[in-house]
Design an enzyme around this catalytic site. Structure first.
Site, PDB file in Angstrom:
ATOM      1  N   GLU A 160      62.052 -51.450   9.083  1.00 59.92           N
ATOM      2  CA  GLU A 160      61.877 -49.908   9.200  1.00 59.92           C
ATOM      3  C   GLU A 160      61.497 -49.101   7.841  1.00 59.92           C
ATOM      4  O   GLU A 160      62.048 -48.095   7.399  1.00 59.92           O
ATOM      5  CB  GLU A 160      63.445 -49.196   9.529  1.00 59.92           C
ATOM      6  CG  GLU A 160      64.035 -49.689  10.687  1.00 59.92           C
ATOM      7  CD  GLU A 160      65.413 -49.335  10.997  1.00 59.92           C
ATOM      8  OE1 GLU A 160      65.866 -48.449  10.507  1.00 59.92           O
ATOM      9  OE2 GLU A 160      65.640 -49.857  12.195  1.00 59.92           O
ATOM     10  N   ASN A 201      59.580 -55.314  11.188  1.00 58.37           N
ATOM     11  CA  ASN A 201      60.125 -54.871  12.316  1.00 58.37           C
ATOM     12  C   ASN A 201      60.443 -53.235  12.303  1.00 58.37           C
ATOM     13  O   ASN A 201      60.739 -52.723  11.186  1.00 58.37           O
ATOM     14  CB  ASN A 201      61.659 -55.615  12.316  1.00 58.37           C
ATOM     15  CG  ASN A 201      62.564 -55.357  13.577  1.00 58.37           C
ATOM     16  OD1 ASN A 201      62.108 -55.400  14.736  1.00 58.37           O
ATOM     17  ND2 ASN A 201      63.804 -54.931  13.339  1.00 58.37           N
ATOM     18  N   HIS A 237      64.384 -49.293  21.242  1.00 58.84           N
ATOM     19  CA  HIS A 237      65.405 -48.370  21.692  1.00 58.84           C
ATOM     20  C   HIS A 237      64.660 -47.105  22.273  1.00 58.84           C
ATOM     21  O   HIS A 237      64.311 -46.119  21.874  1.00 58.84           O
ATOM     22  CB  HIS A 237      65.942 -47.808  20.026  1.00 58.84           C
ATOM     23  CG  HIS A 237      66.692 -48.963  19.509  1.00 58.84           C
ATOM     24  ND1 HIS A 237      67.744 -49.658  19.799  1.00 58.84           N
ATOM     25  CD2 HIS A 237      66.479 -49.684  18.195  1.00 58.84           C
ATOM     26  CE1 HIS A 237      68.052 -50.737  19.075  1.00 58.84           C
ATOM     27  NE2 HIS A 237      67.275 -50.597  18.024  1.00 58.84           N
ATOM     28  N   GLU A 266      65.097 -55.248  19.707  1.00 58.67           N
ATOM     29  CA  GLU A 266      66.399 -54.444  19.834  1.00 58.67           C
ATOM     30  C   GLU A 266      66.406 -53.695  21.196  1.00 58.67           C
ATOM     31  O   GLU A 266      66.930 -52.479  21.073  1.00 58.67           O
ATOM     32  CB  GLU A 266      66.397 -53.570  18.712  1.00 58.67           C
ATOM     33  CG  GLU A 266      66.559 -54.421  17.308  1.00 58.67           C
ATOM     34  CD  GLU A 266      66.660 -53.658  16.045  1.00 58.67           C
ATOM     35  OE1 GLU A 266      67.252 -52.424  16.333  1.00 58.67           O
ATOM     36  OE2 GLU A 266      66.345 -54.128  14.919  1.00 58.67           O
ATOM     37  N   ASP A 268      67.179 -51.380  24.379  1.00 60.78           N
ATOM     38  CA  ASP A 268      68.219 -50.764  24.889  1.00 60.78           C
ATOM     39  C   ASP A 268      67.544 -49.506  25.443  1.00 60.78           C
ATOM     40  O   ASP A 268      66.663 -49.154  24.945  1.00 60.78           O
ATOM     41  CB  ASP A 268      69.442 -50.612  24.013  1.00 60.78           C
ATOM     42  CG  ASP A 268      69.396 -49.971  23.041  1.00 60.78           C
ATOM     43  OD1 ASP A 268      68.392 -49.300  22.634  1.00 60.78           O
ATOM     44  OD2 ASP A 268      70.244 -50.177  21.923  1.00 60.78           O
TER      45      ASP A 268
END
Ligand code: G3I
Length: 350
Positions: A160, A201, A237, A266, A268
């Site tokens: 990030e 990432n 996400h 990750e 979702d």
């Protein structure tokens, strides 16, 4: 990274994988009937793991054993956990996850070496010169990647680092060390664990746009400087409140074309609660689209869920009124998203 270096590292990894399969004596598919992990050889299918749930909830543990062939520690390899006081390291929970994974023939994604969040308070509240911070960061990478050397498939080396507009995020690292901290981190991680795949990432990298453009430019810049970067992780996400990022597949492809592995790290898909059949159906299409995007790109090596059951998802704690973001509900019952993911994986054609 040069093609030769890449090829050498690929073959080292391949040799290790073959050795693992030989040691197991049978493909994982024969040992674990009926989970997502048995559907296809690529992408690897994974989840973030909550170590408290793993220790205390047998249903959670059994589901991870059954469904996944790669795991990521949700929190326990973050700096605040591994070095709670300066100079005092504690890798015990990460070690526990590595042991669990090995017992279940699963790979481990290490998460994460360099981030601006979940830093120990001695670091965030201390007063350090840039030279001291550089030494602290180098030491941290050597200690953590060195501790797990040979046992981690891939590290999220830097997490990030970009703002939405593609500029570098104002962090303790950028402020003290300048943009070169990213290249340094990859070089140090490679020295500490030469066989781990090294990833950048980030979230909101899914669409083609300023942020993913900046990440791609970073990849090319690191490659030009012979800095060892192997992959880019797209966190994934998503929320059904927003349109599906339609350029995700093409975006994965352009990173792969630049010569790095890509991974969904990750995934979702959250929604405003309560969940309804319509919302769950929409959610299923988002998950399936992400999986199809990965399946279509040969270098998309893994697809990791950021939690697979709503019982332990991070989402409700961070987005008030939202949740139901994972493929299994709070009772571990599969939602449409689970079957959509399985079908998308199964349609690979090999
Ligand atoms: O460990 C403490 C515990 O001692 C305390 O009693 C409890 C009280 O709130 O907090 C616990 O710490 C929490 C920690 O998760 C472990 O459960 C923190 O408050 C909480 O903020 C932390 O949240 C994590 C978050 O990263 C922090 O930024 C989430 O679980 C984790 O899912 C989330 O993961 C991040 C990825 O690392 C990077 N990408 C985004 C993703 C989602 O935010």
């Amino acid at each position: 990274m040069s093609q030769t270096t890449h090829a050498r590292r690929m073959s080292a990894w391949l040799a290790a994988t073959v050795a693992l399969v030989v040691a197991i004596g049978a493909p994982a598919a024969l040992a674990h009937g009926g989970g997502l992990r048995d559907v296809a050889r690529r992408p690897l299918i994974g989840t973030a793991v909550d170590m408290n749930a793993l220790a205390n909830d047998p249903t959670y543990k059994a589901a991870i054993e059954r469904e996944f062939n790669i795991v990521t520690p949700e929190n326990v390899m973050k700096w605040e956990t591994v070095e709670p006081q300066q100079g005092v390291t504690d890798f015990s929970q990460g070690d526990a996850l590595v042991r669990f994974a090995r017992a279940n023939h699963q790979l481990v994604r290490g998460h994460t070496l360099v981030w601006h969040s979940q830093l120990p308070s001695w670091l965030t509240s201390g007063t350090f010169t840039p030279a001291q911070l550089r030494d602290i960061l180098r030491r941290h990478i050597f200690e953590e990647a060195g501790h797990f050397r040979g046992r981690i498939y891939a590290w999220d080396v830097v997490n990030e680092a970009f703002n939405e507009d593609g500029t570098l995020r104002d962090t303790i690292w950028l402020r003290a060390l300048g943009p070169g901290y990213i290249a340094d981190a990859f070089r140090w991680a490679h020295q500490a664990d030469p066989h781990a795949k090294l990833y950048y990432n980030d979230f909101n990298l899914e669409s083609i746009g300023p942020k993913s453009d900046a990440a791609l430019a970073l990849v090319k810049q690191l490659q030009a400087q012979h800095v060892p970067i192997d992959g880019v992780g797209f966190q994934g996400h998503l929320s059904i409140e927003f349109p599906y990022p339609d350029t995700f597949g093409a975006n994965l492809q352009r990173f792969a074309a630049a010569g790095v592995d890509v991974a969904i790290t990750e995934a979702d898909v959250r929604m405003v609660l309560p969940a309804t059949p319509e919302k769950l159906a929409t959610q299923a299409t988002y998950f399936a689209n992400m999986m199809r995007g990965c399946v279509a790109v040969r270098r998309c090596v893994s697809f990791t869920l950021w939690g697979f059951t709503d019982k332990y998802s991070w989402v409700p704690g961070f987005f008030a009124g939202e949740g139901a973001a994972t493929p299994l509900d709070e009772s571990f019952q599969p939602k449409p998203a689970y079957f959509a993911l399985r079908d998308a994986l199964a349609r690979r054609g090999d």
